[in-house]
Design an enzyme around this catalytic site. Structure first.
Site, mmCIF file in Angstrom:
data_model
loop_
_atom_site.group_PDB
_atom_site.id
_atom_site.type_symbol
_atom_site.label_atom_id
_atom_site.label_comp_id
_atom_site.label_asym_id
_atom_site.label_seq_id
_atom_site.Cartn_x
_atom_site.Cartn_y
_atom_site.Cartn_z
ATOM 1 N N SER A 143 0.866 -1.214 -0.182
ATOM 2 C CA SER A 143 0.114 -0.075 0.074
ATOM 3 C C SER A 143 0.934 1.383 0.092
ATOM 4 O O SER A 143 2.086 1.208 0.473
ATOM 5 C CB SER A 143 -0.887 0.168 1.169
ATOM 6 O OG SER A 143 -1.435 1.305 1.232
ATOM 7 N N TYR A 156 -2.463 -0.673 11.080
ATOM 8 C CA TYR A 156 -2.478 -1.286 9.573
ATOM 9 C C TYR A 156 -1.471 -0.870 8.854
ATOM 10 O O TYR A 156 -0.661 -1.765 8.113
ATOM 11 C CB TYR A 156 -3.867 -0.658 8.952
ATOM 12 C CG TYR A 156 -3.865 -0.863 7.446
ATOM 13 C CD1 TYR A 156 -4.467 -1.937 6.599
ATOM 14 C CD2 TYR A 156 -3.547 0.109 6.336
ATOM 15 C CE1 TYR A 156 -4.632 -2.080 5.554
ATOM 16 C CE2 TYR A 156 -3.823 -0.079 5.170
ATOM 17 C CZ TYR A 156 -4.190 -1.105 4.814
ATOM 18 O OH TYR A 156 -4.379 -1.248 3.309
ATOM 19 N N LYS A 160 1.716 -3.067 6.292
ATOM 20 C CA LYS A 160 1.934 -2.868 4.708
ATOM 21 C C LYS A 160 3.375 -2.505 4.508
ATOM 22 O O LYS A 160 3.908 -3.000 3.754
ATOM 23 C CB LYS A 160 0.924 -1.610 4.371
ATOM 24 C CG LYS A 160 -0.239 -2.077 4.309
ATOM 25 C CD LYS A 160 -0.678 -2.943 3.102
ATOM 26 C CE LYS A 160 -1.920 -3.898 3.479
ATOM 27 N NZ LYS A 160 -2.226 -4.835 2.536
#
Ligand code: NAD
Ligand code: RM4
Length: 253
Positions: A143, A156, A160
């Site tokens: 990401s 999160y 990534k």
């Protein structure tokens, strides 16, 4: 037909980016095995789309957070389709939540699905590729969040960044086997993962406003970059990353 005759495995492929990429790879000639968690109807309809294109498709259920799922997925995919040429680690979650009161379970589940799950999936796919002996391509759906933070994504964004770091290390570990390992860095792509977050009109307009190409992404925007990294066109590309964000990352001022 950049993937003619190749077998592609995609995790989390019943919806969103994974589904688009699975069908897109079939457009380019691949047979495709899809991992999915719960959405039987979504997985079956993706297989139907793949079969409509004259390719083979198979859907295999499993929670990627369980390390055993990785071995099962690869074994069942090989049973059905014969081999693994390309592995796309796509499954992921992002339950948006503030930092100061992040529930332990939310943090741990996000790590387990996005990062621990990826580790064992990539390991299982790589072992199969090594056994086949003729190389392969591994692609992680990392990401833009590997590069930038998010106030409600403190659990999160490290997954990534970690996923990209995993690709860098396995690119070295697997280079001698001619297995290439790369990351894609999508920007903001309209899928179920951010539906609620982007229901906030102010936030959505802000996000749209900082994208030089003038729109948020669609799952299909990831097909070309995935097919490129999967294909022999990328034969000398490994340990790399590619932003697919309409220019959002570079647009500071
Ligand atoms: P999505 O919610 O539509 O898709 C995620 C998929 O992963 C779903 O099919 C879901 O069922 C599956 N999944 C979730 N937990 C699973 C589990 N435990 N086991 C197996 N499958 C599981 O969202 P998406 O946007 O298509 O996300 C796909 C990937 O792309 C994710 O890794 C996400 O982090 C990444 N990504 C998305 C965006 C974006 O803006 N949408 C941006 C950058 C990266
Ligand atoms: C991405 C990026 C997007 C967000 C998704 C959930 O990595 O941060 O903006 O919508 O995650």
């Amino acid at each position: 037909m950049l993937l003619d005759g190749k077998t592609v495995l995609v995790t989390g492929a019943s919806a969103g980016i994974g589904r688009a990429v699975a069908i897109g790879c079939a457009w380019h000639g691949a047979n495709v095995a899809l991992n999915f968690a719960r959405d039987v109807a979504g997985a079956e309809s993706a297989v139907a789309e793949i079969e409509k294109l004259g390719r083979k498709g198979v859907a295999i259920q499993g929670d990627v957070a369980d390390p055993q799922t990785a071995k099962d997925f690869v074994a069942k995919a090989v049973d059905a389709l014969g081999r693994v040429d390309v592995f796309v680690n796509n499954a992921g979650i992002c339950p948006f939540h503030a930092f100061l009161d992040m529930p332990v379970e939310t943090f741990e589940r996000t790590m387990q699905v996005n990062l621990h799950g990826a580790y064992f999936m990539v390991q299982a796919a790589a072992n199969q590729m090594v056994e086949q002996g003729d190389g392969g391509s591994i692609i992680a759906m990392s990401s833009i969040s590997a590069l930038v933070g998010g106030e409600y994504q403190t659990h999160y964004t490290p997954t990534k960044a970690g996923l990209h770091s995993l690709m860098q290390s396995v690119a070295i570990a697997l280079g001698k086997h001619k297995i290439r390992c790369n990351s894609l860095f999508p920007g903001t792509i309209l899928t179920d993962i951010n539906k609620e977050d982007l229901a906030d009109t102010k936030k959505r307009e802000y996000m749209e406003g900082r994208i030089p190409l003038g729109r948020l992404g669609q799952p299909e925007d990831l097909v070309g970059p995935t097919v490129f990294l999967a294909s022999d066109l990328a034969q000398y590309v490994t340990g790399a990353s590619l932003l697919v964000d309409g220019g959002a990352y570079v647009n500071l001022q």
